[in-house]
Design an enzyme around this catalytic site. Sequence first.
Site, PDB file in Angstrom:
ATOM      1  CG  HIS A  72      -0.386  -0.004   2.536  1.00 41.29           C
ATOM      2  ND1 HIS A  72      -0.107   1.153   3.224  1.00 41.29           N
ATOM      3  CD2 HIS A  72      -0.031  -1.014   3.367  1.00 41.29           C
ATOM      4  CE1 HIS A  72       0.391   0.848   4.416  1.00 41.29           C
ATOM      5  NE2 HIS A  72       0.456  -0.454   4.526  1.00 41.29           N
ATOM      6  CG  ASP A 189       2.853   0.225   7.909  1.00 44.32           C
ATOM      7  OD1 ASP A 189       2.472  -0.161   6.794  1.00 44.32           O
ATOM      8  OD2 ASP A 189       2.123   0.234   8.909  1.00 44.32           O
ATOM      9  CD  GLU A 223      -2.872  -1.792   5.306  1.00 38.81           C
ATOM     10  OE1 GLU A 223      -2.905  -2.798   6.035  1.00 38.81           O
ATOM     11  OE2 GLU A 223      -2.362  -0.704   5.662  1.00 38.81           O
ATOM     12  CD  GLU A 224      -1.354   2.385   7.564  1.00 43.27           C
ATOM     13  OE1 GLU A 224      -2.012   1.940   8.530  1.00 43.27           O
ATOM     14  OE2 GLU A 224      -0.141   2.149   7.407  1.00 43.27           O
ATOM     15  CG  ASP A 244       1.961  -3.940   5.512  1.00 43.79           C
ATOM     16  OD1 ASP A 244       2.678  -3.103   6.090  1.00 43.79           O
ATOM     17  OD2 ASP A 244       0.776  -3.727   5.212  1.00 43.79           O
TER      18      ASP A 244
END
Length: 384
Positions: A72, A189, A223-224, A244
């Site tokens: 992501h 991330d 995604e978060e 990830d």
Amino acid sequence: MPRLTIDTEYLTEQLKALLRIPSPTGYTDTVVRHVAQELERLGLKVELTRRGAISALRQGSRRASARAVVSHLDTLGAQVKRLKENGRLELVPIGHWSARFAEGARCMVFSDAGTYRGTILPLKASGHTYNEEIDTLPVGWGYVELRVDALSRDLTELTKLGIEVGDTVAIDPQPEFLDNGYVVSRHLDNKAGVAVMLAAIKAMEDAGTSTPVDTHWLFTIAEEVGVGAASILTPDIASMIAVDNGTSAPGQNSAEFGVTVAMADQTGPFDYHLTKKLVRLCQDEDIRYQKDVFRYYRSDSASAIEAGHDVRTALITFGVDASHGYERIHVHALRSLAELITAYLTSPVEIERDRNFHAGLKGFTRQPDVEAAQELASDTDPAE
């Protein structure tokens, strides 16, 4: 085939470039353009969804039972919740992260009038004013505020700047790339996962590597906040590997070196057969690895399964210390991940039945249930 060589200089340069581009969830257009242009430069066909998730196709020997790799592009961030009477901004987080790590962060506010720089501070920031109260103030988003680096001494001056409720706030990553291979930064991330995928693509293109099936390289933009790969998969994709972070904290088995293969996250176990294959490839290719289970974690794979996609999923991670804070990783893990990705994509398809959306029992997979061999017998004394 021999393990492909990963260009770690290219990998780290891409990571540096990605970290320079602010991309909190909801404000990802710029990073999408950067990655899409790099994918095209590497020779892939690129398509974007309406909102900007990327799908880049690398053709293999056949289309059926295609494979996908996903990371992501979006990161954590914040939004303006309220313009305060003291000329500062109340915030709410984008994604799940603690205000403990927001305190002291330098940041950028994106408004219709333009961008502004600022700092997120606790409500009681000065020891010269509040004395010991600076140490007793609770932690939480209600106890921090954004000080804008512009004339904003009160609500009237703040309003004149053109900042409004809902404006996006991007947190500075403040990256450091150390000579010993460690990388310390916010937003590793999952900028690191994106860099790993680009390095894997480059290695395959440089070597002219062929694959048994098509590969879909996917880059998601939400995604978060739980959306992830829910809407970008196509029916011909039979398996998907998410790249990830893995938390290398006390009580976890992740590490900042090698590949950490996730066996399960909070949504349940990953696909048995796909995960077993990845572990076997690590063993065959002499790639350092460890396994872990994440209890408070979800990824692009979770959103795909919850959206109803019939796809095998797995999660491979780079060990991160202090995830969603000031994160630290090591280049060794990033290189190992890229090596595993290329090994997987060039490996033969083992479950031929997966080329069909639905099929009968013939060719269906088997999970072992044979009793383990043991040397102890009922009349044996373990002490002997």
